[in-house]
Design a protein around this motif. Structure first.
Motif, short mmCIF file in Angstrom:
data_model
loop_
_atom_site.label_atom_id
_atom_site.label_comp_id
_atom_site.label_asym_id
_atom_site.label_seq_id
_atom_site.Cartn_x
_atom_site.Cartn_y
_atom_site.Cartn_z
N GLU A 1 -12.07 -1.55 1.69
CA GLU A 1 -10.79 -2.54 1.70
C GLU A 1 -10.77 -3.80 2.25
N LEU B 1 1.22 3.25 -3.15
CA LEU B 1 0.19 3.89 -3.58
C LEU B 1 -0.97 5.27 -2.43
N SER C 1 -10.57 -4.53 -2.32
CA SER C 1 -9.03 -4.41 -2.37
C SER C 1 -8.45 -6.49 -1.58
N SER D 1 -4.17 6.70 -2.65
CA SER D 1 -5.52 6.14 -1.30
C SER D 1 -6.20 6.89 -0.50
N ALA E 1 -14.42 3.28 5.04
CA ALA E 1 -13.30 2.94 4.45
C ALA E 1 -12.94 1.64 4.88
N TRP F 1 0.69 -0.78 0.47
CA TRP F 1 0.31 -0.21 -0.08
C TRP F 1 0.84 1.23 -0.63
N GLY G 1 -8.20 9.81 -2.35
CA GLY G 1 -9.68 8.57 -2.79
C GLY G 1 -10.52 9.14 -1.14
N ASN G 2 -9.42 8.57 -0.30
CA ASN G 2 -10.91 7.72 0.40
C ASN G 2 -11.07 9.35 2.44
N THR H 1 -7.94 6.73 7.29
CA THR H 1 -8.55 8.07 7.17
C THR H 1 -9.49 8.43 7.77
N LYS I 1 -6.43 0.52 7.37
CA LYS I 1 -6.92 1.89 6.91
C LYS I 1 -7.62 2.68 7.43
#
Length: 284
Positions: A107, A44, A111, A48, A103, A41, A51-52, A150, A146
């Motif tokens: 994930e 990116l 993902s 990421s 979020a 991760w 976007g979140n 966020t 994640k």
């Protein structure tokens, strides 16, 4: 000359496989799987993160400042009675729980499904001395991390905007982490059932979206019909909001043990079901 007695016949019936509903067998071997996801991760991380946090911040600005100018203040029931708060504060304290939910769910669905089904990453990991139980636990913890990442970024923006400067936000931070754990566990149930990415549309449309509108994120739940409010009382997101919102208002929740117990029971039950369904999928 004596002959040896004949040996007993060897049974050709293999023992039945262990139940998929057996207790989780967890260990510290989930940690390398977690670190593997983190290292991937990192490449990116910036896209990421953008976007979140972009969508919840747009909700906050559009509704908080736009509709907030029309609504003004909102009555919020608390331990010390009703309190009038600005609508932007009301919305921020609910939308940050919604962000943790979204979020973690994204994930643990898209993902995790890619790693499990499309890329076959889980199969490669289990060639090492790592069990499926540890892989599922690592995916749950990773999705929760994640979500925490966020909401921490969103919380920083809220502090910069001066929406709330309550010291009790330090308590809200671990609560939001547990919210991520809970919703990642729920999402892993649907991950185990999915045959393709399209399946997740049902979860977002039929589960998460109604929960957002019934859990007091955008308006007080006192506006709901009694029977709908009775159902809303037991929704996971409702109990998360009821724990976090008073902390934004520099108050303590009115019923912390009740709301906390709902979160804990939901998390344990959801993770157990997710693990059982994932075992069943890999057994097939």
């Amino acid at each position: 000359m004596q002959t040896a007695p004949p040996s007993p016949p060897v049974s050709s019936v293999s023992p039945p496989p262990p139940s998929v509903w057996r207790a989780p067998s967890l260990s510290a071997r989930c940690w390398p799987v977690f670190m593997r996801n983190l290292l991937v991760w990192r490449k990116l991380a910036i896209p990421s993160l953008v976007g979140n946090i972009a969508e919840p911040l747009m909700w906050l600005v559009a509704f908080g400042y736009g509709m907030g100018a029309l609504v003004g203040q909102v009555n919020v029931a608390g331990a010390g009675g009703d309190t009038k708060v600005p609508y932007i504060l009301f919305l921020a304290s609910g939308s940050i729980c919604m962000s943790a939910m979204n979020a973690a769910s994204f994930e643990a669905l898209y993902s995790a499904f890619s790693r499990m089904h499309v890329q076959k990453t889980w199969d490669g990991i289990m060639n090492a001395p790592i069990s499926l139980d540890d892989v599922v636990l690592a995916e749950m913890l990773w999705a929760a991390f994640k979500a925490l990442f966020t909401v921490t970024a969103i919380l920083g923006v809220m502090l910069a905007l001066g929406i709330s400067h309550s010291p009790k936000l330090l308590v809200a931070w671990p609560v939001l982490l547990f919210v991520g754990v809970m919703f990642s566990s729920i999402a892993l149930i649907f991950n185990a059932l999915a045959k393709g990415y399209d399946f997740f549309t049902y979860y977002f449309t039929l589960v998460l979206t109604p929960m957002m509108f019934l859990s007091g994120v955008f308006f007080p739940r006192e506006q709901l019909p009694p029977i709908v409010r009775a159902i809303s009382d037991w929704l996971p997101l409702t109990n998360a909001v009821e724990l976090v919102r008073p902390l934004f208002m520099d108050q303590w929740p009115a019923h912390p043990w009740r709301h906390g117990l709902v979160l804990v029971v939901t998390t344990v039950a959801a993770f157990w079901v997710a693990l059982a369904l994932t075992r069943k999928r890999f057994r097939a």
